[in-house]
Write an enzyme that holds these catalytic residues in place. Structure first.
Site, PDB file in Angstrom:
ATOM      1  N   ASP A   1       0.839  -1.196   0.000  1.00 39.59           N
ATOM      2  CA  ASP A   1       0.000   0.000   0.000  1.00 39.59           C
ATOM      3  C   ASP A   1       0.874   1.246   0.000  1.00 39.59           C
ATOM      4  OD1 ASP A   1      -2.229  -1.581   0.143  1.00 39.59           O
ATOM      5  OD2 ASP A   1      -2.752  -1.064   2.207  1.00 39.59           O
TER       6      ASP A   1
ATOM      7  N   LYS B   1      -8.218   0.855  -5.128  1.00 42.18           N
ATOM      8  CA  LYS B   1      -9.406   0.298  -4.485  1.00 42.18           C
ATOM      9  C   LYS B   1     -10.669   1.063  -4.874  1.00 42.18           C
ATOM     10  CE  LYS B   1      -6.997  -1.285  -0.284  1.00 42.18           C
ATOM     11  NZ  LYS B   1      -7.224  -2.729  -0.423  1.00 42.18           N
TER      12      LYS B   1
ATOM     13  N   GLY C   1      -4.934  -2.556   8.839  1.00 42.10           N
ATOM     14  CA  GLY C   1      -4.725  -1.405   9.700  1.00 42.10           C
ATOM     15  C   GLY C   1      -4.565  -1.726  11.166  1.00 42.10           C
TER      16      GLY C   1
ATOM     17  N   ARG D   1      -6.737 -20.325   6.998  1.00 47.89           N
ATOM     18  CA  ARG D   1      -7.004 -21.690   7.479  1.00 47.89           C
ATOM     19  C   ARG D   1      -8.440 -22.115   7.169  1.00 47.89           C
ATOM     20  NH1 ARG D   1      -3.237 -24.274  10.332  1.00 47.89           N
ATOM     21  NH2 ARG D   1      -1.549 -23.139  11.395  1.00 47.89           N
TER      22      ARG D   1
ATOM     23  N   GLY E   1      -3.157  -7.047   8.306  1.00 48.45           N
ATOM     24  CA  GLY E   1      -2.468  -7.144   9.588  1.00 48.45           C
ATOM     25  C   GLY E   1      -1.055  -7.671   9.550  1.00 48.45           C
TER      26      GLY E   1
END
Length: 306
Positions: free
Chosen positions: A34, A91, A163, A175, A224
């Site tokens: 980003d 985006k 974020g 998963r 994250g």
């Protein structure tokens, strides 16, 4: 005013799902960063990013500032496109096909219909099939992933919780998708029909996924990731590459961390290299505990399942 960027995703070369998914395949094994300006885009490219995501604000600032988050200013996107040679993504809001049309006109290489921005339509995602530019979409589960692919997404990413600097949600989503694919592989043809109805997805896409043992499009991790170890963790869980946002430019040494994250994608199975590149990176971004979030962006999806 600069002309729209001429890229591999020009109208004469795209349009079919085969071509669009093929363009996404070219990003496998890479990291997408980003960026909010030309300087950050330059840092990302020099570090070895395979693409950059042009944003008005990084997700951490979107969380902090609140309000309605929209598509980035076209001038900012064009400045970033003029600065780097790697593919540029941007985006649009969930369901906001007009923003997507504008981004396609600008000449971006990929459009991310993203839950990081404020949703524009709580019932419908963008119909991605008519667009010539490939779309990226987020998913928490196999059902979400295959619904987005049926709409025309050429690339999937885990939603995670962008974020936050907290990788737990990205791990959970990776998963979950892997687990549901394994379930599909164990089912008979008749059982797959029932499973497709349960997930709210087209049977042919579920059959293809079960046969391949993976999603039929490129699948990246996002949301994250803040350290080389985070990158390694998700790569070892089987994703094809990673998105990193606030984790780089909200850290103490963005240039060094960006290079370390690139090395981690390449050497994700080598603990020695990971240890070396993790040294002296400066302070990481301040993280958030996902269980304390007032709103989880990952839960943003249209209500329809067909």
């Amino acid at each position: 005013m600069s002309e729209p960027k001429t890229s591999a995703t020009s109208e004469t070369q795209t349009g079919t799902m085969t071509v669009k998914t093929g363009l996404a395949q070219m990003l496998k094994g890479g990291i997408i960063m980003d960026v909010i300006n030309a300087d950050q885009a330059r840092v990302a490219e020099e570090a070895g990013a395979c693409a950059v995501m042009a944003l008005e604000k990084v997700p951490a600032d979107i969380r902090k500032d609140g309000g309605v988050a929209r598509m980035a200013d076209p001038r900012k996107i064009k400045e970033i496109m003029d600065t780097v040679t790697v593919p540029v993504m941007a985006k649009c809001r969930i369901g906001h096909f007009a923003e997507a049309q504008i981004l396609q006109n600008l000449g971006v290489d990929f459009i991310d219909e993203s839950e990081v921005l404020s949703p524009a339509d709580d019932e419908n995602h963008v119909d991605k099939q008519p667009f010539n530019v490939p779309f990226v979409c987020g998913a928490r589960s196999l059902g979400e992933a295959l619904r987005r692919i049926s709409e025309g997404a050429a690339m999937i990413r885990t939603k995670g919780e962008a974020g936050t600097g907290n990788v737990v949600e990205a791990v959970r989503h990776a998963r979950q998708i892997n687990r549901e694919i394994r379930v599909a592989q164990c089912l008979s043809s008749a059982e797959l029909y029932g499973y497709a109805k349960q997930l709210g997805v087209p049977l042919d896409l579920l059959q293809k996924t079960a046969k391949l043992g993976r999603l039929p499009v490129v699948n990246f991790a996002a949301g994250g990731l803040a350290t080389p170890a985070d990158v390694s963790l998700l790569m070892q869980l089987g994703v094809d590459g990673v998105f990193v946002g606030s984790g780089i430019f909200k850290s103490g040494n963005p240039e060094k961390r960006a290079k370390a994250m690139v090395q981690a994608v390449t050497h994700y199975n080598d603990p020695k290299v990971l240890a070396d590149v993790s040294e002296d990176l400066g302070d990481p971004m301040v993280g958030l505990n996902c269980e304390h979030l007032s709103e989880k962006w990952a839960q943003r999806e249209s209500v329809h399942k067909s």
